[in-house]
Design a protein around this motif. Sequence first.
Motif, PDB file in Angstrom:
ATOM      1  N   GLY A  74       0.784  -1.218   0.000  1.00 58.65           N
ATOM      2  CA  GLY A  74       0.000   0.000   0.000  1.00 58.65           C
ATOM      3  C   GLY A  74       0.823   1.278   0.000  1.00 58.65           C
ATOM      4  O   GLY A  74       0.270   2.366  -0.044  1.00 58.65           O
ATOM      5  N   GLU A  75       2.145   1.165   0.048  1.00 56.60           N
ATOM      6  CA  GLU A  75       2.978   2.360  -0.042  1.00 56.60           C
ATOM      7  C   GLU A  75       2.858   2.949  -1.442  1.00 56.60           C
ATOM      8  O   GLU A  75       2.713   2.231  -2.416  1.00 56.60           O
ATOM      9  CB  GLU A  75       4.450   2.030   0.226  1.00 56.60           C
ATOM     10  CG  GLU A  75       4.762   1.799   1.673  1.00 56.60           C
ATOM     11  CD  GLU A  75       6.249   1.586   1.909  1.00 56.60           C
ATOM     12  OE1 GLU A  75       7.014   1.431   0.930  1.00 56.60           O
ATOM     13  OE2 GLU A  75       6.638   1.562   3.074  1.00 56.60           O
ATOM     14  N   VAL A  76       2.898   4.250  -1.515  1.00 60.67           N
ATOM     15  CA  VAL A  76       2.813   4.953  -2.793  1.00 60.67           C
ATOM     16  C   VAL A  76       4.236   5.284  -3.257  1.00 60.67           C
ATOM     17  O   VAL A  76       5.000   5.877  -2.495  1.00 60.67           O
ATOM     18  CB  VAL A  76       1.985   6.255  -2.635  1.00 60.67           C
ATOM     19  CG1 VAL A  76       1.964   7.035  -3.932  1.00 60.67           C
ATOM     20  CG2 VAL A  76       0.584   5.928  -2.154  1.00 60.67           C
ATOM     21  N   PRO A  77       4.597   4.896  -4.489  1.00 61.27           N
ATOM     22  CA  PRO A  77       5.930   5.229  -4.986  1.00 61.27           C
ATOM     23  C   PRO A  77       6.175   6.737  -4.924  1.00 61.27           C
ATOM     24  O   PRO A  77       5.281   7.536  -5.190  1.00 61.27           O
ATOM     25  CB  PRO A  77       5.909   4.744  -6.434  1.00 61.27           C
ATOM     26  CG  PRO A  77       4.849   3.695  -6.461  1.00 61.27           C
ATOM     27  CD  PRO A  77       3.811   4.152  -5.468  1.00 61.27           C
ATOM     28  N   GLY A  78       7.381   7.123  -4.535  1.00 61.66           N
ATOM     29  CA  GLY A  78       7.744   8.530  -4.483  1.00 61.66           C
ATOM     30  C   GLY A  78       7.490   9.185  -3.139  1.00 61.66           C
ATOM     31  O   GLY A  78       7.905  10.316  -2.924  1.00 61.66           O
TER      32      GLY A  78
END
Length: 73
Positions: free
Chosen positions: A45-49
């Motif tokens: 669930g982490e968002v890239p960037g």
Amino acid sequence: MARLVKRTLAEPVKFVIDGKEQWLCRCGLSKNQPFCDGSHKLTKGEVPGKLYWYDGTGKRQEVADQFPDIRSF
């Protein structure tokens, strides 16, 4: 203790050492370094960037949400 981790890959890598399967951590969150303890599952669930940190209970925090802008001090 909480720490910032720059994660490059989200899953461990498998090696066979002396005939025994070993999984080595690549996410930087394992408490059993260099071996995987399953902590990479926290990164789902982490968002890239975006930059995250994980507190002592394993709860994910966004850096921008938790830390003040140090330039304001």
